[in-house]
Design an enzyme around this catalytic site. Structure first.
Site, short mmCIF file in Angstrom:
data_model
loop_
_atom_site.label_atom_id
_atom_site.label_comp_id
_atom_site.label_asym_id
_atom_site.label_seq_id
_atom_site.Cartn_x
_atom_site.Cartn_y
_atom_site.Cartn_z
N ASN A 148 0.85 -1.20 0.00
CA ASN A 148 0.00 0.00 0.00
C ASN A 148 0.89 1.25 0.00
OD1 ASN A 148 -1.44 2.26 1.20
ND2 ASN A 148 -3.08 0.83 1.69
N ASP A 185 -0.73 -3.79 9.74
CA ASP A 185 -2.09 -4.17 9.38
C ASP A 185 -3.00 -3.17 10.07
OD1 ASP A 185 -3.65 -6.16 7.84
OD2 ASP A 185 -4.74 -6.28 9.73
N PHE A 241 -5.22 8.74 1.85
CA PHE A 241 -5.53 7.55 1.06
C PHE A 241 -6.67 6.78 1.73
CE2 PHE A 241 -3.57 4.30 3.83
CZ PHE A 241 -2.73 5.09 4.61
N GLY A 242 -7.08 5.71 1.09
CA GLY A 242 -8.08 4.81 1.68
C GLY A 242 -9.32 5.55 2.17
N ASP A 277 -9.58 7.90 4.40
CA ASP A 277 -9.32 9.22 5.02
C ASP A 277 -10.46 10.23 4.84
OD1 ASP A 277 -6.96 8.65 6.29
OD2 ASP A 277 -5.69 9.26 4.62
P1 ITT Z 1 -0.73 -4.32 2.75
O1 ITT Z 1 -1.45 -5.54 3.29
O2 ITT Z 1 0.17 -4.63 1.61
O3 ITT Z 1 -0.04 -3.55 3.83
P2 ITT Z 1 -3.41 -3.23 2.38
O4 ITT Z 1 -3.89 -1.95 1.80
O5 ITT Z 1 -4.10 -4.49 1.93
O6 ITT Z 1 -1.83 -3.32 2.13
P3 ITT Z 1 -4.45 -3.75 5.05
O7 ITT Z 1 -4.77 -5.16 4.75
O8 ITT Z 1 -3.81 -3.44 6.36
O9 ITT Z 1 -3.47 -3.14 3.94
O10 ITT Z 1 -5.76 -2.91 4.88
C1 ITT Z 1 -5.92 -1.68 5.53
C2 ITT Z 1 -7.04 -0.94 4.88
O11 ITT Z 1 -7.44 0.17 5.71
C3 ITT Z 1 -6.63 -0.36 3.55
O12 ITT Z 1 -7.72 -0.44 2.71
C4 ITT Z 1 -6.26 1.05 3.86
O13 ITT Z 1 -6.43 1.90 2.77
C5 ITT Z 1 -7.18 1.38 5.04
N1 ITT Z 1 -6.41 2.26 5.93
C6 ITT Z 1 -5.43 1.90 6.79
N2 ITT Z 1 -4.85 2.99 7.33
C7 ITT Z 1 -5.47 4.05 6.78
C8 ITT Z 1 -5.29 5.43 6.89
O14 ITT Z 1 -4.33 5.96 7.64
N3 ITT Z 1 -6.10 6.22 6.18
C9 ITT Z 1 -7.05 5.70 5.39
N4 ITT Z 1 -7.27 4.42 5.19
C10 ITT Z 1 -6.48 3.58 5.89
#
Ligand code: ITT
Length: 197
Positions: free
Chosen positions: A13, A71, A152-153, A155
């Protein structure tokens, strides 16, 4: 214990990779599993901790480098803590974060309950000899209508407690210095800073 001068940040990510890079000491060399052609492991843990440990173990074994994995996810009280560890999978299922956020807003509205939520992050550092340390960070807040394009995500729909704006509206450095990842990292830093060169 030998000093660490380079570290694999075990995530695919890009948003997480940047935040973790910016929390770590500047002079530490940061490596991405993407650069090494290492795929993601299957995430079959039942908790954030199990999943961060599983990722750190996987990427550390593959790269033979000291590895820091994350995670994380969004827990929404009125949805019984969902999406939680399935935060990333919800985005995939609904066809991206925009759709997942719309879906979340619909579900939250339907419950007619309050909008309390929290972002949670588990960080695990693992050494190639198997030693590992984990810490968890949590930031409480509320689900908001979608605002802002920063970060991202999820936020844009999360407003941290005590603030009038969402993480999506916040300046990068402000979020970096207060979020769940920062809280977990600061706890971890106390235990690992003597290992940094
Ligand atoms: P990795 O497993 O490769 O680290 P991933 O995106 O699949 O990548 P996760 O399984 O930990 O990671 O999923 C976490 C989710 O929560 C992911 O969709 C992120 O975008 C969201 N997320 C985590 N921290 C965040 C943040 O600080 N702001 C916004 N969204 C967040």
């Amino acid at each position: 214990m030998y000093k660490i001068d380079k570290i694999l940040i075990g995530t695919h990510n890009k948003g997480k990779f940047k935040e973790i890079s910016d929390l770590l000491p500047e002079k530490l060399e940061k490596i991405s599993p993407i650069d090494l052609g290492i795929e993601s492991p299957k995430e079959d843990g039942k908790t954030f901790l199990e999943n961060s440990e599983l990722k750190a173990n996987f990427f550390c074994n593959k790269s033979k480098l000291v590895t820091l994995s994350d995670d994380s996810g969004l827990e929404i009280d009125c949805l019984d803590g969902q999406p939680g560890i399935f935060s990333s999978r919800w985005a995939a299922e609904f066809g991206g974060f925009d759709n997942a956020m719309k879906e979340i807003l619909k579900k939250v509205k339907k419950t007619n309950k309050d909008k309390k939520a929290q972002f949670v992050c588990s960080l695990t550092i693992q050494w190639p000899d198997g030693k590992k340390i984990s810490e968890i960070g949590t930031i409480k807040g509320n689900i908001s209508s979608k605002k802002g394009n920063n970060g991202f995500g999820y936020d844009p729909i999360f407003k941290p407690k005590g603030h009038k704006i969402t993480f999506g509206q916040m300046k990068y450095n402000k979020k970096l210095g207060m979020d769940h990842r920062y809280i977990a990292y600061k706890k971890l830093e106390k235990k690992i800073k003597t290992y940094f060169r």
